[in-house]
Write an enzyme that holds these catalytic residues in place. Structure first.
Site, PDB file in Angstrom:
ATOM      1  CD  GLU A   5      85.660  -7.336 -30.532  1.00  0.00           C
ATOM      2  OE1 GLU A   5      84.527  -6.880 -30.255  1.00  0.00           O
ATOM      3  OE2 GLU A   5      86.029  -7.453 -31.856  1.00  0.00           O
ATOM      4  CB  SER A  36      67.442 -68.856 -55.987  1.00  0.00           C
ATOM      5  OG  SER A  36      66.543 -69.254 -57.174  1.00  0.00           O
TER       6      SER A  36
END
Length: 827
Positions: free
Chosen positions: A100, A507
């Site tokens: 770059e 139950s």
């Protein structure tokens, strides 16, 4: 005639317009320069201050971690990992500089902070193409643009970029600028910064990247989509090689290193920020954070949330629940046959062609639910069908793989594969699962189907179940949530049934009332003269209880039969008889029982003070049920379930969890919710549930220290199993969201217990040799099972609370009279 003499050239008049044109050009040029200067000065004066960048901290997403540090989910607009420059490898820094801004460290004002030769070169290319096709931004300019300016290519933005680059160069060192650049730059696939890109493309930290991988990443800023190594590997390779040559030219690497890196293939693939294996848990955390702190703080401040989720246990929970619900939908673990609903769709023409090539049909959800995979039938015959599995490979299904199918409308079992599957059918498949009966030795519950994967057995036809379920697993001592699953598939339904589905436990609620009956000191303190023990006998005969509205309540047993003789309390619980349980509740008193049940953490308003309370007629969430059972497992202390162990900001500051309902609280209860002796007696009775009762199928786990209880509601609308080891307590619920029946023969032992077994097989891998601890307040004595009284001799022994033993029985007629006297007092 005389000829006029010509006028000398020097005496001819000059045109006045040239002067005015020249003057206009001079004045216009001066004004233009003055205007440009004024505009440039105004732009400079209005540029943002850059000193703030000296302490810049990037926006980071919310990250949620499992107990072992594994990332579960990252939520936020951008994927970022702030990384100091000192932790970024030098070769990676050099690669980005070479790609770059090769003269980034130059002291020549022509090249830093702005490259004027680069600007001229880019302008020439733009003029040739009559469009802004090439940029000339240095790293400093890119930092200026990324932080303060728009990416739109205009002259005004370019000038602002140049001016801002000078500001940055005046206030920041080059190391600071490079640090900002490498942490801010967008590198595709939602990744901002080099660390995020390394994890996204390679699943690594930057410190683990090879030179070739570094160069590949460095090639991305120019055009992240164009040079994407996942989507365009050839273009990415060309760009990578360019970067390597630039690094060699800048003397950053040797020629040998460059050649070796160029020889490396492009092997990038997309790595998701996290493979979220606990979406119901992370969704609860996300919602709480947004409600407490707001979306901006939650998603952008880099919060790190550390949970108690065990990845191993969570994966086991997901798989066990999914397969169990699929088995129910396929009729593999139920006595109620299920009719085949047919394929997902029948594809034709272009849709069929696209699916066979791997294109996901639009009728499917975005992702496959649970452990299912989609396929398309290519050919079918009576003996087999060839399936294109997700367009990638072919698999064969034979009669065994579709044997569960019952065809509508009569529900007759299919006798040939092509009765079920036809070319073009879009179907769901899963890895083959075989159901095997386990727990032999119980005439009713020995048929529980406990499935198992068959190695190399291939695939079988499957279906997305309409039935739902939930699983919650806790560390019984700390309350840490090890696994949480709120439904078959989070992709298909976000509703978290583990936390928010209020259902009757049947139950499965009995142990809380039985604990009230076993707590002899509490019973006597409440004014009762007679206390119970695990071997006390209860009559199992038809019962009618008058209700305040004038009607009668007549409970029945699941089998619709009664015992000829009274049965012991422990046996009543093991075999899950209903009528004796109601008698037990009436004996201790409904108000006393309701107050005692509250000790397990159930809100008073949720406890119905009616005779059916003991049979689970109230509505409770799986989280509430598992918390109550944890009290038995840990010796009587009611734990506080928590999911979030700590939260930190990006800077390491801890956030208080005081307002978090599922957040860790350091305080521990100073007194137990129930006496340790009562917890131990209940554990012993629930061990009998697994040894010889409704939970007998769990013996397949070959663990001595397991206790639990099944639960089935009236109309078979809910099926439960909740059980525990000395460390892990887990509950499983199965049912329909609209509360309709699971089928005439549905039960907790058939629908929920197999899921619990498979989950606990994984969760208990590290739990070897642990036993339930017997407190000193419990003693073991011989007793007579025919009377429930202590005996001088005999093979039968039971545990009792010290100081609250049953009387010692005599012999002959006296013992019989004493037994009937006690029974009469109880009834």
């Amino acid at each position: 005639m005389s000829t006029p003499e010509p006028t000398p050239p020097s005496s001819r008049p000059r045109p006045r317009w040239r002067f005015w044109v020249l003057l206009a050009l001079v004045v216009g040029g001066f004004n233009t320069l003055l205007g440009i200067g004024a505009w440039t000065w105004w732009t400079w004066d209005h540029l943002p201050a850059v000193r703030a960048l000296e302490d810049w901290h990037p926006e980071q997403p919310l990250r949620i971690y499992a107990a072992n540090g594994r990332l579960l989910q990252a939520i936020g607009p951008q994927i970022r990992f702030a990384l100091p420059l000192a932790k970024i490898p030098k070769d990676l820094q050099a690669a980005f500089i070479a790609a770059e801004n090769g003269r980034f460290y130059s002291h020549d004002p022509l090249y830093y902070p702005v490259s004027y030769p680069g600007i001229l070169r880019a302008a020439f290319v733009d003029i040739i193409h009559l469009a802004p096709v090439q940029g000339a931004s240095t790293i400093t300019e890119q930092v200026a643009r990324n932080f303060y300016l728009s990416p739109k290519k205009t002259i005004a933005r370019k000038v602002a970029e140049i001016l801002l680059a000078y500001k940055l160069a005046d206030h920041l060192t080059r190391a600071q600028i490079l640090d900002l650049y490498l942490n801010k730059i967008y590198l595709g696939q939602g990744a901002y910064g080099v660390e995020a890109a390394a994890r996204t493309y390679y699943g690594k930290d930057v410190s683990q990247l090879t030179l070739a991988q570094m160069a590949t990443l460095a090639g991305l800023p120019a055009a992240p989509s164009y040079f994407n190594p996942v989507k365009n590997p050839q273009l990415a390779r060309e760009r990578r090689d360019y970067v390597l040559h630039r690094m060699f030219a800048d003397h950053d690497i040797t020629h040998h290193a460059m050649v070796l890196a160029e020889a490396q293939p492009i092997r990038a693939r997309y790595h998701a920020p996290a493979n979220n294996i606990a979406p119901y848990a992370t969704e609860w955390i996300r919602k709480w954070l947004v409600k407490r702190f707001g979306a901006n703080f939650t998603y952008r401040r880099g919060l790190r949330v550390y949970t108690t989720i065990s990845p191993r246990d969570q994966r086991a929970a997901d798989h066990s629940l999914a397969v169990g619900l699929e088995n129910y939908a396929m009729g593999l673990d139920s006595l109620d046959p299920k009719v085949w609903r047919g394929p997902i769709a029948r594809l034709k023409g272009a849709a069929l062609k696209a699916a066979l090539a791997g294109g996901r049909p639009s009728v499917l959800p975005d992702r496959d639910p649970a452990n299912l995979r989609w396929g398309v039938v290519v050919q079918s015959s009576p003996g087999e069908a060839r399936i294109r599995l997700e367009g990638h490979r072919s698999v064969i299904l034979d009669r065994t793989d579709v044997a569960w199918v019952r065809l509508p409308p009569q529900g007759l079992q299919a006798s040939a594969v092509n009765q079920v599957l036809k070319p073009g059918d879009l179907i769901w498949l899963r890895h083959y699962v075989a159901a095997t009966n386990a727990g032999a030795g119980n005439r009713v519950w020995g048929a529980t189907a406990v499935w198992q994967r068959v190695a190399n057995a291939g695939w079988q036809l499957a279906a997305v179940p309409k039935v739902q379920g939930a699983l919650v697993s806790l560390d019984a001592h700390t309350g840490a949530i090890l696994a949480l699953n709120g439904g078959f598939s989070y992709k298909l339904s976000h509703f978290d049934r583990a936390l928010y589905a209020y259902r009757q436990p049947g139950s499965g609620f009995k142990p809380f009332v039985y604990a009230a009956a076993m707590d002899a000191p509490a019973l006597k303190a409440a004014g009762h003269r007679h206390y119970l023990t695990p071997v006390s006998l209860i009559k199992d005969t038809p019962l009618s209880v008058p209700l305040p509205d004038g009607s009668d309540y007549r409970p029945t047993n699941y089998s619709n039969t009664f015992s000829r003789t009274p049965i012991a309390v422990w046996q009543d619980l093991a075999d899950s008889h209903n009528v004796p349980s109601v008698r037990l509740l009436l004996h201790i008193g409904i108000p006393y029982a309701a107050a005692y049940v509250h000790r397990f953490g159930f809100p008073v308003q949720q406890i119905p003070q009616v005779p059916s309370m003991v049979l689970g007629s109230g509505d409770y969430t799986p989280m509430q049920i598992v918390r109550g059972y944890a009290t038995f497992a840990n010796g009587g202390y009611r734990p506080r379930p928590y999911l979030v162990s700590r939260i930190q900001t990006a800077s390491g500051e801890h956030i208080s969890l005081r307002d978090c309902a599922l957040g860790y609280k350091p305080e521990t209860p100073s007194t137990p919710a129930i006496p340790s002796g009562v917890a131990f007696l209940m554990t012993r009775m629930m061990e009998r549930v697994i040894h010889q009762g409704t939970g007998v199928a769990a013996q397949i786990l070959h663990r001595r220290a397991l206790a639990g209880k099944t639960g089935t509601t009236n109309g078979e609308t809910n099926a439960w199993f909740t059980g525990y080891s000395p460390r892990v307590v887990t509950t499983v619920w199965v049912g329909y969201d609209d509360n309709h029946s699971l089928g005439r023969w549905a039960a907790g032992a058939r629908e929920a217990l197999p899921i619990w077994i498979h989950y606990m097989k994984a969760a208990l891998q590290d739990e070897r040799g642990l036993r339930f601890t017997k407190p000193t307040t419990v003693v073991r004595r011989r007793y007579n099972p025919k009377t429930g009284l202590l005996a001088h001799s005999g093979p039968y022994k039971a545990y009792f609370l010290k100081g609250y033993l049953p009387p010692r029985g005599g012999s002959g007629l006296g013992a019989i009279k004493h037994f009937f006297h006690k029974l009469a007092n109880f009834l």
